[in-house]
Design a protein around this motif. Sequence first.
Motif, mmCIF file in Angstrom:
data_model
loop_
_atom_site.group_PDB
_atom_site.id
_atom_site.type_symbol
_atom_site.label_atom_id
_atom_site.label_comp_id
_atom_site.label_asym_id
_atom_site.label_seq_id
_atom_site.Cartn_x
_atom_site.Cartn_y
_atom_site.Cartn_z
ATOM 1 N N ILE A 74 0.928 -0.955 -0.117
ATOM 2 C CA ILE A 74 0.015 0.212 0.003
ATOM 3 C C ILE A 74 0.453 1.347 -0.332
ATOM 4 O O ILE A 74 0.669 1.834 -0.625
ATOM 5 C CB ILE A 74 -0.781 -0.233 1.416
ATOM 6 N N THR A 78 0.962 3.981 -2.972
ATOM 7 C CA THR A 78 -0.726 5.276 -2.516
ATOM 8 C C THR A 78 0.333 6.711 -2.786
ATOM 9 O O THR A 78 1.228 7.699 -3.089
ATOM 10 C CB THR A 78 -1.180 5.399 -1.616
ATOM 11 N N PHE A 111 -8.611 1.230 0.667
ATOM 12 C CA PHE A 111 -7.555 0.077 0.544
ATOM 13 C C PHE A 111 -8.420 -0.514 2.266
ATOM 14 O O PHE A 111 -7.846 -0.515 2.583
ATOM 15 C CB PHE A 111 -5.653 0.565 0.589
#
Length: 317
Positions: A74, A78, A111
């Motif tokens: 993640i 991101t 997410f």
Amino acid sequence: MEYLDFELPIKELIDQLDKCQIIGQESDVDVTETCKQINQKLEDTKKDIYGNLTAWQRVQLSRHPSRPYTLEHITNLTKGTFLELFGDRNFKDDKAMIGGLGKIGDQSFMFVGQQKGINTKMRQFRNFGMPNPEGYRKALRLMKMAEKFNIPVVTLIDTPGAFPGIEAEERGQGEAIARNILEMVRLKVPIICVIVGEGASGGALGIGVGDRVLMMENTWYSVISPESCSSILWKSWEYKEQAAEALKLTSADMKRQKLVDDIIPEPLGGAHYDKATAFKTVEEYILKAFNELKDLSTTDLVSQRMDKYSKMGEYNE
């Protein structure tokens, strides 16, 4: 780098190459040709080992301690935009289940995923990636929030299973997972599921219902782990390799049975050998899946998702 048992021939050649290079640096001996030969043998050995992996060896790779876990995926996807959200608004915050908002490029995603932890202390803190009911309820809360604001959902699956403790059962583990499956089937935004490590049992399925289900190459997805299957059928863990083969749990097996939509290729040796490339490839597959889904109407999206799962398990006599 930590090496698995079947990777020991690679370790031996890497050690030889290091020693050869040290000799060349510390003496006047020309070791260029010798190093070149060792390096060639190393590449050939890697291709031979990783090109012929058994199901059990892929299970081992999925559990490799250096393999990137959900939060690392993640963070890299991101690029600093991830905002973690906490709590199920009912009991407490489950550290084994993480979730929040983040962007891939200019597109926002919600997410959700299981997090194992990168060392002993953190693994205990994260309950080894085994969520309690509050973890699944937190995941559902975040997915319903995404639906409210029309934000697509990305789930990252990496769990040895939902926590099997008595306290989890007392708080409704089975109901929490079943509720997630029901709600995910009819969620009105795109859902993209990515198996990044282990995908075991209902613990994985609790966040595993999606319009696109993707598996990284060296992962597994099954109703039970090979060790548990072996202990049930043979009353011993010694037959885990046979169990892994029988369960048909690898990415290739799952794609062949049409239980997942696509396989995300990994660098030679696994995602931990070249994390940057692995993260980039995962990003490309997520965006590709999103682009295929973004223009569908809500009715078509939910209808296609229901049809997708209704067709699973069909057979001809």
